[in-house]
Design a protein around this motif. Structure first.
Motif, PDB file in Angstrom:
ATOM      1  N   LEU A   1       0.815  -1.205   0.000  1.00  0.00           N
ATOM      2  CA  LEU A   1       0.000   0.000   0.000  1.00  0.00           C
ATOM      3  C   LEU A   1       0.849   1.256   0.000  1.00  0.00           C
ATOM      4  N   LEU A   2       1.982   1.210   0.680  1.00  0.00           N
ATOM      5  CA  LEU A   2       2.905   2.339   0.622  1.00  0.00           C
ATOM      6  C   LEU A   2       3.280   2.635  -0.832  1.00  0.00           C
ATOM      7  N   GLY A   3       3.680   1.587  -1.551  1.00  0.00           N
ATOM      8  CA  GLY A   3       4.040   1.762  -2.952  1.00  0.00           C
ATOM      9  C   GLY A   3       2.875   2.204  -3.812  1.00  0.00           C
ATOM     10  N   LEU A   4       1.683   1.632  -3.558  1.00  0.00           N
ATOM     11  CA  LEU A   4       0.516   1.983  -4.360  1.00  0.00           C
ATOM     12  C   LEU A   4       0.101   3.433  -4.130  1.00  0.00           C
ATOM     13  N   LYS A   5       0.176   3.878  -2.883  1.00  0.00           N
ATOM     14  CA  LYS A   5      -0.193   5.268  -2.606  1.00  0.00           C
ATOM     15  C   LYS A   5       0.803   6.236  -3.242  1.00  0.00           C
ATOM     16  N   ALA A   6       2.081   5.877  -3.168  1.00  0.00           N
ATOM     17  CA  ALA A   6       3.085   6.726  -3.823  1.00  0.00           C
ATOM     18  C   ALA A   6       2.862   6.749  -5.330  1.00  0.00           C
ATOM     19  N   ALA A   7       2.566   5.572  -5.895  1.00  0.00           N
ATOM     20  CA  ALA A   7       2.314   5.504  -7.339  1.00  0.00           C
ATOM     21  C   ALA A   7       1.059   6.275  -7.710  1.00  0.00           C
ATOM     22  N   GLY A   8       0.010   6.135  -6.899  1.00  0.00           N
ATOM     23  CA  GLY A   8      -1.218   6.872  -7.162  1.00  0.00           C
ATOM     24  C   GLY A   8      -1.014   8.373  -7.086  1.00  0.00           C
ATOM     25  N   SER A   9      -0.234   8.804  -6.106  1.00  0.00           N
ATOM     26  CA  SER A   9       0.044  10.234  -5.988  1.00  0.00           C
ATOM     27  C   SER A   9       0.844  10.745  -7.178  1.00  0.00           C
ATOM     28  N   LEU A  10       1.752   9.913  -7.674  1.00  0.00           N
ATOM     29  CA  LEU A  10       2.503  10.286  -8.866  1.00  0.00           C
ATOM     30  C   LEU A  10       1.570  10.502 -10.042  1.00  0.00           C
ATOM     31  N   GLY A  11       0.570   9.614 -10.183  1.00  0.00           N
ATOM     32  CA  GLY A  11      -0.390   9.774 -11.263  1.00  0.00           C
ATOM     33  C   GLY A  11      -1.192  11.050 -11.131  1.00  0.00           C
ATOM     34  N   VAL A  12      -1.700  11.328  -9.894  1.00  0.00           N
ATOM     35  CA  VAL A  12      -2.486  12.542  -9.671  1.00  0.00           C
ATOM     36  C   VAL A  12      -1.622  13.783  -9.873  1.00  0.00           C
ATOM     37  N   PHE A  13      -0.397  13.752  -9.312  1.00  0.00           N
ATOM     38  CA  PHE A  13       0.477  14.918  -9.402  1.00  0.00           C
ATOM     39  C   PHE A  13       0.880  15.193 -10.854  1.00  0.00           C
ATOM     40  N   SER A  14       1.097  14.133 -11.630  1.00  0.00           N
ATOM     41  CA  SER A  14       1.467  14.344 -13.033  1.00  0.00           C
ATOM     42  C   SER A  14       0.354  15.053 -13.789  1.00  0.00           C
ATOM     43  N   ASN A  15      -0.910  14.707 -13.478  1.00  0.00           N
ATOM     44  CA  ASN A  15      -2.017  15.404 -14.120  1.00  0.00           C
ATOM     45  C   ASN A  15      -2.105  16.857 -13.658  1.00  0.00           C
ATOM     46  N   ALA A  16      -1.873  17.079 -12.339  1.00  0.00           N
ATOM     47  CA  ALA A  16      -1.887  18.448 -11.834  1.00  0.00           C
ATOM     48  C   ALA A  16      -0.801  19.274 -12.514  1.00  0.00           C
TER      49      ALA A  16
END
Length: 466
Positions: A379-394
């Protein structure tokens, strides 16, 4: 072999994932949109607020997983879910009050809120997820259990993506989401928080955990959290390729989820009233697809099922951008939604169904069970990966000059949003496919690992005369 899980057991195990995923989906899909268009945060600052929460999460998740392993006898896994369900929901509801704060403090409040929310939901969900492999050791039955769990999760995705626009437009009377007042969004946040906490409590009080104690479960048998234990676990047979695929799938999902409201509104030019039924159809196809993928995996294996699902995701995302007409609900759009829904079911189900099988190989090597630590690291990795996806769109929307409060954007902005939704996300899925191709665990070698564990646990026969 452990007795087959009853349907009741599987049904009661699923609601907690509805609760956890509802918060994740509403947050990842709509909070970025809300903070930019309604709260008035710059897209880059809104993305940084998400990122702050995930980075803080990275500090606490492994400790939560290890704590769950050490307390599973005395407290049980679901004790954490029962205790933290309501506080986590209350904080999520409070996050939607950011627009009512002074403008200069909105970014700080959002960042601190995401940090606290990440920790509370980790406490409520990591031990719950770690319980899954303990409910059954059978590889195929784990796929079935995860199919039930992820059906609830996908239902949360359907609700979390499709209903907020209807609620906001219905409550506020606005014509465009981008120009709607915050009151409707606060209603979305409160309703989501209540539903999420209630669902977590259904599982927390409804599921009967397997008997604790014995060779595998004595108090204190889980080792303390150390860098060595983390490195040892990460080196487990099969975990590397699976973790790589898992992280890439999550990046792609978060890229598409967080860009989806912008894509539907500004690229496909679909009004809010049409978005909800189309999104509802997408996730309904995914929910119905779980049963078919479960049957298919029993014949072809989980790895083949995931490869097929990744192929469907790649094709459907490219069709959205390059084959679907704008401004109308066309047959091409409906067909693409069906393909996308079937692919979504596969990439959601199989990584979670494959993960528990790694635990037996870790136990063979280390001699201990570390479900909590494994799921925490994941989950640590998934949350970091998910944040990367959201941040890239931002970051992309900021660089491309996205104008908050407007459904119609410049051609450059529209092309950038389409690029993220189609070719960029498809390329990430293609890379995930390479990792899945290298995944080495099969039904046969997992069964042999279980046999070796059973032989190790059996008492040695007495010699003649003893």
């Amino acid at each position: 072999m452990m007795p087959t899980l009853r349907t009741r057991d599987k049904l009661l195990y699923g609601p907690a994932d509805f609760g956890g995923n509802l918060v994740g989906v509403v947050g990842n899909t709509w909070l970025l949109y809300y903070l930019v268009n309604i709260a008035g945060l710059a897209p880059l600052l809104a993305g940084l607020a998400f990122l702050a929460g995930r980075l803080f999460d990275a500090l606490v998740d492994p400790a939560i997983g290890a704590l769950s392993d050490r307390l599973r006898n005395r407290r049980g896994r679901l004790w954490f879910t029962r205790v933290f369900a309501v506080p986590a929901g209350a904080l999520f509801g409070a996050l939607w009050l950011v627009p009512f704060a002074p403008e200069g403090g909105r970014f700080v409040l959002a960042a601190l809120g995401f940090m606290a929310l990440s920790a509370l939901y980790s406490l409520a969900t990591i031990p719950y997820l770690a319980l899954g492999p303990e409910l059954t050791p059978d590889s195929d039955e784990r796929t079935g259990l995860n199919a039930y769990r992820l059906a609830f999760s996908m239902l949360a995705t359907l609700v979390g993506v499709a209903l907020p626009p209807l609620i906001v437009l219905g409550v506020t009377g606005a014509r465009d989401l981008a120009a709607s007042p915050p009151a409707g969004w606060v209603v979305v946040g409160v309703l989501s928080a209540v539903a999420a906490s209630g669902a977590l409590l259904v599982t927390g009080f409804g599921v009967r955990e397997p008997g604790r104690g014995g060779a595998r479960g004595e108090e204190g048998s889980a080792p303390p959290l150390t860098l060595r234990s983390v490195r040892e676990l990460l080196g487990t047979f099969g975990l590397g390729p699976l973790l790589g695929a898992f992280l890439l799938i999550t990046v792609a999902l978060m890229v598409t989820n967080s860009i989806l409201p912008f894509f539907l509104e500004s690229v496909l030019r679909l009004p809010g009233a049409l978005q909800a039924p189309l999104l509802g159809g997408l996730f309904l196809v995914a929910i119905l697809g779980f049963g078919g993928w479960n049957v298919l995996s029993g014949r072809l294996g989980k790895r083949v099922g995931l490869l097929l699902g990744l192929g469907l995701m790649i094709v459907s995302l490219l069709l959205y951008v390059y084959a679907v007409p704008r401004g109308v609900v066309s047959p091409q759009l409906i067909g693409t939604i069906v393909l996308n829904g079937l692919g979504l079911a596969a990439v959601s189900l199989f990584p979670w169904a494959m993960l528990p099988d790694v635990l037996e190989f870790d136990e063979l090597r280390s001699g201990v069970r570390r479900e909590g630590l494994l799921y925490a690291l994941l989950l640590l990795g998934l949350k970091a990966a998910g944040s990367l996806g959201v941040f890239s769109n931002a970051l992309v929307t900021s660089l491309l000059g996205y104008v908050a409060g407007q459904a119609t954007q410049s051609p450059e902005t529209v092309r950038g949003i389409a690029l993220m939704m189609g070719p960029v996300a498809a390329a990430v899925y293609l890379l995930a496919l390479v990792f899945v191709w290298r995944y080495p665990i099969t039904r046969e070698n997992h069964a042999r690992a279980r046999e070796q564990l059973a032989a190790r646990a059996s008492p040695a026969p007495l010699a003649p005369g003893d």
